[in-house]
Write a protein that holds these residues in place. Structure first.
Motif, PDB file in Angstrom:
ATOM      1  N   PHE A 145      22.713  57.416 -34.928  1.00  0.00           N
ATOM      2  CA  PHE A 145      22.096  55.996 -35.530  1.00  0.00           C
ATOM      3  C   PHE A 145      21.177  55.468 -34.468  1.00  0.00           C
ATOM      4  O   PHE A 145      20.136  55.247 -35.073  1.00  0.00           O
ATOM      5  CB  PHE A 145      23.252  54.976 -35.683  1.00  0.00           C
ATOM      6  CG  PHE A 145      23.484  55.113 -37.372  1.00  0.00           C
ATOM      7  CD1 PHE A 145      22.824  54.645 -38.278  1.00  0.00           C
ATOM      8  CD2 PHE A 145      24.552  56.097 -37.833  1.00  0.00           C
ATOM      9  CE1 PHE A 145      23.280  54.669 -39.586  1.00  0.00           C
ATOM     10  CE2 PHE A 145      24.755  55.965 -39.262  1.00  0.00           C
ATOM     11  CZ  PHE A 145      23.988  55.526 -40.101  1.00  0.00           C
ATOM     12  N   ALA A 146      21.151  55.363 -33.347  1.00  0.00           N
ATOM     13  CA  ALA A 146      20.261  55.078 -32.519  1.00  0.00           C
ATOM     14  C   ALA A 146      19.037  55.753 -32.556  1.00  0.00           C
ATOM     15  O   ALA A 146      17.963  55.102 -32.457  1.00  0.00           O
ATOM     16  CB  ALA A 146      20.828  54.944 -31.122  1.00  0.00           C
ATOM     17  N   ALA A 147      19.131  56.984 -32.667  1.00  0.00           N
ATOM     18  CA  ALA A 147      17.947  57.935 -32.887  1.00  0.00           C
ATOM     19  C   ALA A 147      17.187  57.502 -34.212  1.00  0.00           C
ATOM     20  O   ALA A 147      16.023  57.564 -34.199  1.00  0.00           O
ATOM     21  CB  ALA A 147      18.132  59.502 -32.573  1.00  0.00           C
ATOM     22  N   ILE A 148      18.121  57.213 -35.235  1.00  0.00           N
ATOM     23  CA  ILE A 148      17.298  56.877 -36.745  1.00  0.00           C
ATOM     24  C   ILE A 148      16.629  55.582 -36.533  1.00  0.00           C
ATOM     25  O   ILE A 148      15.353  55.665 -36.911  1.00  0.00           O
ATOM     26  CB  ILE A 148      18.533  56.597 -37.468  1.00  0.00           C
ATOM     27  CG1 ILE A 148      19.272  58.300 -38.016  1.00  0.00           C
ATOM     28  CG2 ILE A 148      18.142  56.280 -38.975  1.00  0.00           C
ATOM     29  CD1 ILE A 148      20.415  58.418 -38.367  1.00  0.00           C
ATOM     30  N   ARG A 149      17.355  54.601 -35.718  1.00  0.00           N
ATOM     31  CA  ARG A 149      16.645  53.163 -35.595  1.00  0.00           C
ATOM     32  C   ARG A 149      15.454  53.631 -34.750  1.00  0.00           C
ATOM     33  O   ARG A 149      14.396  52.775 -35.120  1.00  0.00           O
ATOM     34  CB  ARG A 149      17.557  52.417 -34.490  1.00  0.00           C
ATOM     35  CG  ARG A 149      16.949  51.006 -34.277  1.00  0.00           C
ATOM     36  CD  ARG A 149      18.041  50.208 -33.445  1.00  0.00           C
ATOM     37  NE  ARG A 149      17.894  51.029 -31.994  1.00  0.00           N
ATOM     38  CZ  ARG A 149      19.012  51.037 -31.254  1.00  0.00           C
ATOM     39  NH1 ARG A 149      19.770  50.141 -31.536  1.00  0.00           N
ATOM     40  NH2 ARG A 149      18.831  51.715 -30.294  1.00  0.00           N
TER      41      ARG A 149
END
Length: 253
Positions: free
Chosen positions: A145-149
């Motif tokens: 999710f950090a990568a998606i953000r």
């Protein structure tokens, strides 16, 4: 003969199950494999074992199993492989290949942006964004999710991009929604990073309604069916196929 078995999460909510199966029906034409069946990991039928049996009944000797999940959390890494190990013995003549789930992909961020644009509201440069995930205790989920953000920030040039989870991970959606609302942003976007509506979207609507917000809060649709996702599924199935692509044709005889 080759087959693809799509393993959906499963839901007690009939609409959720129907949405998943309808999505797969719309994806099948993209996939050049003669036998394609869908099943559910839990809470619904056909089960994984029944799904495999349906493939074998049509002559499948090789099955590519695609976990129809957003990210590689516990279900994709443990639960589905465990289920496959249990039922493999009943199908000794079948070769299995296990594909990756959808995973972190730039096209998924493009869908989020499309969902924002289709609301008809202008996206203000100082908007606050809350991307909402289902959540998992698997640390890879929070890393993904950090990568998606980060991808979302990079593609939109919006700076205030936040993540909230509906379960099993922190920060919770509710906490983040309240925190962001207290900052009185001119515009607060809530983007469900969920494939289908189900009960979870109702939860989001309820929380937003209970905010009593002075801010302008916009809830987009969930990811839903999108041709981009069908293309990612096609890529994942191709990656899992040891022949290096399922449209493999021998030119020797």
């Amino acid at each position: 003969m080759k087959a693809v078995l799509y393993v959906c999460h499963g839901s007690r909510v009939r609409k959720g199950r129907e949405e998943a199966l309808a999505f797969i029906e719309r994806t099948k034409p993209f996939i050049d494999v003669p036998i394609q069946e869908a099943c559910f990991l839990e809470l619904a039928e056909p089960t994984i074992e029944q799904g495999i049996a349906h493939c074998v009944a049509q002559g499948a000797t090789e099955i590519i199993v695609f976990p129809f999940l957003l990210l590689a959390a516990g279900h994709a890494k443990k639960d589905i492989p465990l289920e496959l190990e249990k039922v493999k013995f009943s199908f000794p003549s079948v070769t299995f290949h296990y594909a990756q789930p959808l995973g972190v992909h730039e096209a998924m961020v493009d869908i989020l942006v499309e969902r924002m644009k289709e609301t008809g509201h202008p996206i203000l440069p100082n908007a606050s964004i809350l991307i909402v995930g289902r959540g998992s205790s698997d640390p890879q989920t929070t890393a993904d999710f950090a990568a998606i953000r980060d991808l979302f920030r990079y593609k939109t040039k919006l700076m205030d991009v936040n993540i909230g989870y509906l379960a099993a991970a922190a920060p919770s959606f509710q906490e983040e929604l309240i925190r962001l609302n207290e900052q009185k942003p001119t515009q607060l976007w809530v983007l469900p990073y969920l494939l289908f509506t189900g009960i979870l979207s109702k939860t989001l609507e309820k929380e937003i309604r209970s905010l009593n917000s002075k801010s302008f809060v916009i809830l987009t649709r969930c990811l839903g069916y999108h041709p981009f996702i069908s293309q990612i599924i096609k890529d994942r199935i191709q990656e899992a196929d040891p022949t290096g692509g399922y449209a493999y044709v021998s030119h020797h005889g």
